[in-house]
Design a protein around this motif. Structure first.
Motif, short mmCIF file in Angstrom:
data_model
loop_
_atom_site.label_atom_id
_atom_site.label_comp_id
_atom_site.label_asym_id
_atom_site.label_seq_id
_atom_site.Cartn_x
_atom_site.Cartn_y
_atom_site.Cartn_z
N PRO A 141 0.82 -1.21 0.00
CA PRO A 141 0.00 0.00 0.00
C PRO A 141 0.86 1.27 0.00
O PRO A 141 2.07 1.19 0.17
N ASN A 142 0.19 2.42 -0.19
CA ASN A 142 0.86 3.69 0.07
C ASN A 142 1.28 3.73 1.53
O ASN A 142 0.86 2.89 2.33
N PHE B 257 0.21 8.30 2.10
CA PHE B 257 1.31 9.02 1.47
C PHE B 257 1.92 8.19 0.34
O PHE B 257 2.29 7.04 0.52
N ASN B 258 2.01 8.79 -0.85
CA ASN B 258 2.62 8.12 -1.99
C ASN B 258 4.04 8.65 -2.15
O ASN B 258 4.26 9.81 -2.50
N TYR B 259 5.01 7.79 -1.92
CA TYR B 259 6.43 8.17 -1.93
C TYR B 259 6.82 8.76 -3.29
O TYR B 259 7.54 9.76 -3.36
N LYS B 260 6.34 8.14 -4.36
CA LYS B 260 6.71 8.62 -5.71
C LYS B 260 6.16 10.01 -5.98
O LYS B 260 6.81 10.83 -6.63
N VAL B 261 4.96 10.29 -5.49
CA VAL B 261 4.36 11.60 -5.71
C VAL B 261 5.19 12.70 -5.03
O VAL B 261 5.51 13.73 -5.63
N VAL B 262 5.56 12.45 -3.77
CA VAL B 262 6.35 13.45 -3.05
C VAL B 262 7.73 13.59 -3.67
O VAL B 262 8.27 14.71 -3.76
N SER B 263 8.31 12.49 -4.13
CA SER B 263 9.61 12.55 -4.82
C SER B 263 9.50 13.41 -6.09
O SER B 263 10.39 14.21 -6.39
N THR B 264 8.41 13.23 -6.82
CA THR B 264 8.18 14.00 -8.04
C THR B 264 8.08 15.49 -7.74
O THR B 264 8.69 16.33 -8.42
N ILE B 265 7.30 15.84 -6.71
CA ILE B 265 7.14 17.25 -6.32
C ILE B 265 8.49 17.82 -5.89
O ILE B 265 8.87 18.93 -6.29
N ASN B 266 9.23 17.07 -5.09
CA ASN B 266 10.52 17.54 -4.60
C ASN B 266 11.50 17.78 -5.74
O ASN B 266 12.22 18.78 -5.76
N ASP B 267 11.51 16.87 -6.73
CA ASP B 267 12.40 17.02 -7.88
C ASP B 267 12.00 18.24 -8.72
O ASP B 267 12.86 18.96 -9.25
N LYS B 268 10.70 18.46 -8.85
CA LYS B 268 10.21 19.58 -9.66
C LYS B 268 10.55 20.93 -9.01
O LYS B 268 10.94 21.89 -9.69
N ASN C 295 -1.80 18.70 -10.48
CA ASN C 295 -2.58 18.24 -9.32
C ASN C 295 -1.95 16.97 -8.76
O ASN C 295 -1.47 16.11 -9.52
N TYR C 296 -2.00 16.83 -7.45
CA TYR C 296 -1.46 15.64 -6.78
C TYR C 296 -2.40 15.22 -5.67
O TYR C 296 -3.19 16.02 -5.16
N THR C 297 -2.29 13.95 -5.29
CA THR C 297 -3.04 13.46 -4.13
C THR C 297 -2.05 13.05 -3.05
O THR C 297 -1.18 12.21 -3.28
N LEU C 298 -2.18 13.69 -1.89
CA LEU C 298 -1.33 13.38 -0.74
C LEU C 298 -2.21 12.99 0.42
O LEU C 298 -3.10 13.75 0.82
#
Length: 528
Positions: free
Chosen positions: A33-34, A417-428, A512-515
């Motif tokens: 899971p997330n 929490f989706n690890y990949k989503v936060v990683s994507t935001i952080n990289d951006k 848009n993202y879902t956290l």
């Protein structure tokens, strides 16, 4: 069918079930899971040990984690996870893999010992089916809630201890070492969950009476084991005295162990401390029964409605197993009796520990094992066809559970929490400032992705909380949305739907993202 073919089919069934279960538990372990918020905080501790040899607050040998908000988390899983992390590096898969390894180890140990001691392949099969068809066991092995390692380590220790206590095939020295290993593991479980501080004394008392009565240990052995137990728990005992009696506000040392602070202890979240004791006792008891009988504790990261720890259908077999006369099981009676003791010794604590499947996790493995014993007693004398049909029932229920667990709309895939989503935001965003809704909550997710050292964490955050704990307004390049009046060109804004009214200007929409199950929108500030 001849006995030879029956035995072969049972062995083949056991092998297929074990291999299939291992695949199902490991499948997409790093993605589904997330991550739950407590798991994110704990991952930061494990990651910090891997990279910096200390916890996130710089303690090298803590007996307990202060954690991000000072709420505390147990250290046992972090210690057990280090070899796996060292071998594979830190990622979500390797972080969770240790829980899987110990869970599978327990299932294999129970299955192997059941067959060796009982010589009953069908009993071995029914216990295995009950363990691997438990929805809670499957869910708990696939994500890291630190407390869920405690019942695994405890049960491994108990099964090893009882096995070596009655085994005559090895030398006395080998058996004694096996029993000591069992005692060490049982005792170490106290470092896995704070409720075990209350549970283990009761269990040890029952275990002592039972093993002495059945001549599984001697008085000199008992004294040796008591010394080992005291030696192991002493650092944690010092910690408990410092925190709950002296209310220490700074870390101290005991030998080489670090005794941390715990400014936001969560004992009130799982132990009834209200003055309305009788009312809360009855509430705990009836709520707990409801959660287990109806198969849902209203925490979607713990359970899927209707399936429970063991499904309500299989819970009936748990009751039958609990009431079974174990004298008909030969030497396996000791394991059945101790499993009953694991369950029954927790009953006094059900009156004061607020129920959910994690708070009461010490009874979950015993319930599954007793379900297998009950299943065996009900259908052992039936025809081969009836046995097969009955055994298919928990398998079918578990298959239905998996269809919900792996559904595209499941909580595990869409909540938390989706690890990949936060990683994507952080990289951006890079090192540009990011103004974010509810920084004090979301900082743990970004801290895991950023992987900062304890010194950096202490230096690059505000300390408006308590004792240098979770920041309220800024950490590294993160800023709370309440400081949006300071925003400049080139900064980013990650705003939730509830805080969107704080955006008074037209900024450049990014995505848009879902956290944590909530919708967020990322903007870039192009002018100010």
């Amino acid at each position: 069918m001849t006995n030879k073919y029956v035995k072969l089919s049972l062995l083949l069934s056991i092998l297929i079930l074990i291999c299939s279960y291992i695949f199902l538990v490991v499948h997409h372990l790093g993605q589904v899971p997330n991550m739950f918020l407590d798991e994110v905080n704990y991952a930061s501790e494990v990651q910090s040990f891997h990279n910096f040899d200390t916890d996130i607050h710089g303690l090298r040998f803590p007996v307990y984690f202060t954690s991000l908000w000072g709420q505390g988390q147990s250290v046992l899983y972090a210690l057990l996870a280090q070899p796996t992390i060292a071998l594979l590096g830190f990622n979500i898969f390797s972080f969770r893999l240790t829980m899987v390894i110990w869970g599978i180890m327990l299932i294999l140990l129970v299955t192997t010992i059941t067959y060796i001691i009982s010589k009953k392949l069908f009993l071995t099969l029914t216990i295995l089916v009950s363990l691997i068809s438990s929805p809670w066991i499957y869910m708990s092995l696939r994500w890291v809630l630190d407390c869920n390692i405690a019942p695994i380590i405890l049960s491994v220790g108990i099964w090893l201890f009882i096995y070596f206590s009655q085994n005559t095939n090895f030398t006395n020295t080998f058996n004694q070492l096996g029993k000591i290993l069992g005692i060490v593991l049982i005792t170490l479980s106290v470092y896995g969950y704070i409720t075990f501080w209350l549970y283990l004394p009761i269990l040890f008392l029952a275990l002592t009476i039972y093993t002495l009565k059945n001549k599984l240990i001697s008085i000199p052995e008992l004294l040796l084991y008591a010394f080992i137990i005291l030696l192991i728990i002493l650092p944690l005992l010092i910690f408990a005295i410092n925190v709950f009696f002296f209310h220490s506000n700074k870390p101290t040392k005991f030998l080489f162990f670090d005794i941390p602070i715990l400014p936001s202890a969560r004992t009130g979240s799982f132990i009834t401390l209200s003055p309305h004791i009788i009312k809360n006792i009855l509430k705990n008891l009836f709520l707990g029964l409801e959660y287990y009988i109806l198969g849902y504790d209203h925490l979607p990261w713990n359970s899927i409605e209707g399936f429970g720890v063991v499904s309500p259908v299989m819970l009936l077999f748990s009751l039958i197993g609990l009431l079974t006369d174990t004298n008909n099981l030969g030497k396996f009676k000791y394991f059945a009796d101790i499993t009953k003791l694991q369950l029954l010794t927790f009953l006094p604590l059900t009156l004061v520990i607020i129920p959910n499947y994690n708070h009461w996790n010490s009874i979950n493995f015993p319930l599954a094992i007793l379900s297998g014993i009950g299943l065996y007693n009900v259908i052992n004398t039936k025809t081969y066809f009836i046995k097969l049909i009955t055994l298919l029932t928990p398998v079918i229920i578990f298959t239905m559970f998996l269809s919900y667990y792996w559904s595209p709309t499941s909580f595990g895939k869409n909540g938390m929490f989706n690890y990949k989503v936060v990683s994507t935001i952080n990289d951006k965003v890079g090192q540009n400032k990011l103004y974010i809704s509810n920084l004090s909550k979301n900082v743990s997710e970004f801290k895991l992705v950023k992987n900062v050292s304890p010194k950096y964490y202490d230096k690059h955050q505000d300390h408006l909380g308590a004792n240098h704990l979770a920041p309220k307004y800024y950490f590294d390049n993160l800023r709370d949305i309440s400081l949006i009046n300071q925003v400049k060109s080139g900064n980013y804004i990650l705003v939730s739907q509830t805080d969107v009214s704080a955006i008074t200007k037209q900024y450049q929409y990014i995505s848009n993202y879902t956290l944590d199950g909530e919708n967020y929108t990322l903007y870039k500030v192009t002018h100010k």
